[in-house]
Scaffold this motif. Sequence first.
Motif, short mmCIF file in Angstrom:
data_model
loop_
_atom_site.label_atom_id
_atom_site.label_comp_id
_atom_site.label_asym_id
_atom_site.label_seq_id
_atom_site.Cartn_x
_atom_site.Cartn_y
_atom_site.Cartn_z
N LEU A 92 0.83 -1.20 0.00
CA LEU A 92 0.00 0.00 0.00
C LEU A 92 0.87 1.26 0.00
CD1 LEU A 92 -2.89 1.17 0.15
CD2 LEU A 92 -2.60 1.19 2.64
N ALA A 93 0.57 2.17 -0.93
CA ALA A 93 1.28 3.45 -1.01
C ALA A 93 0.39 4.59 -0.52
CB ALA A 93 1.72 3.70 -2.45
N GLU A 94 -0.89 4.58 -0.92
CA GLU A 94 -1.81 5.65 -0.57
C GLU A 94 -3.21 5.07 -0.42
OE1 GLU A 94 -1.58 8.32 -3.88
OE2 GLU A 94 0.40 9.05 -3.31
N ASN A 95 -4.00 5.71 0.41
CA ASN A 95 -5.40 5.30 0.58
C ASN A 95 -6.25 6.53 0.83
OD1 ASN A 95 -7.80 3.83 1.09
ND2 ASN A 95 -7.35 3.85 3.27
N TYR A 96 -7.33 6.62 0.07
CA TYR A 96 -8.28 7.71 0.24
C TYR A 96 -9.68 7.13 0.36
CZ TYR A 96 -4.27 10.34 -1.33
OH TYR A 96 -3.00 10.87 -1.45
N GLY A 97 -10.02 6.64 1.55
CA GLY A 97 -11.38 6.26 1.84
C GLY A 97 -11.70 4.80 2.04
N PHE A 98 -10.82 3.89 1.69
CA PHE A 98 -11.11 2.47 1.87
C PHE A 98 -10.84 2.04 3.32
CE2 PHE A 98 -10.10 2.21 -2.78
CZ PHE A 98 -11.34 1.79 -3.20
N SER A 99 -11.66 1.14 3.82
CA SER A 99 -11.47 0.61 5.17
C SER A 99 -10.29 -0.37 5.17
CB SER A 99 -12.73 -0.14 5.63
OG SER A 99 -12.88 -1.34 4.88
N PRO A 100 -9.71 -0.64 6.34
CA PRO A 100 -8.62 -1.62 6.42
C PRO A 100 -9.01 -2.99 5.88
CG PRO A 100 -8.71 -0.35 8.45
CD PRO A 100 -9.94 0.02 7.64
N GLU A 101 -10.25 -3.41 6.11
CA GLU A 101 -10.70 -4.72 5.62
C GLU A 101 -10.73 -4.75 4.10
OE1 GLU A 101 -11.92 -3.99 9.69
OE2 GLU A 101 -12.47 -2.85 7.90
N VAL A 102 -11.23 -3.70 3.50
CA VAL A 102 -11.27 -3.63 2.03
C VAL A 102 -9.85 -3.56 1.47
CG1 VAL A 102 -11.98 -2.23 0.05
CG2 VAL A 102 -13.59 -2.69 1.90
N LEU A 103 -8.97 -2.79 2.09
CA LEU A 103 -7.58 -2.70 1.63
C LEU A 103 -6.91 -4.06 1.66
CD1 LEU A 103 -6.43 0.60 3.32
CD2 LEU A 103 -6.73 0.20 0.87
N ASN A 104 -7.16 -4.85 2.70
CA ASN A 104 -6.58 -6.20 2.75
C ASN A 104 -7.09 -7.05 1.61
OD1 ASN A 104 -4.96 -5.82 5.00
ND2 ASN A 104 -6.57 -6.41 6.43
#
Length: 81
Positions: free
Chosen positions: A46-58
């Motif tokens: 992961l480099a950047e995140n704008y709005g996704f939950s940790p569960e969705v990012l996984n």
Amino acid sequence: MPKVFEYKKYKFFFFSNEGDPVEPCHIHVRKDEKLCKFWISEKAVLAENYGFSPEVLNELRKVANENIGKIKEAWHEYFSK
């Protein structure tokens, strides 16, 4: 904005202008107004995140890792033109 693939309603893509010089291989993921970016090397990081939950990012990281060959191939094919 070349689309590499879709998973559910998540669009995995990169921008046609990824900087000058071109940034290292990575993939953006968008759904609605949410956006994230993963660096792609041996694994998706992961480099950047704008709005996704940790569960969705996984979940998205897992999908990116399962398709890492497809992502690298699309990236190198597009930017080696």
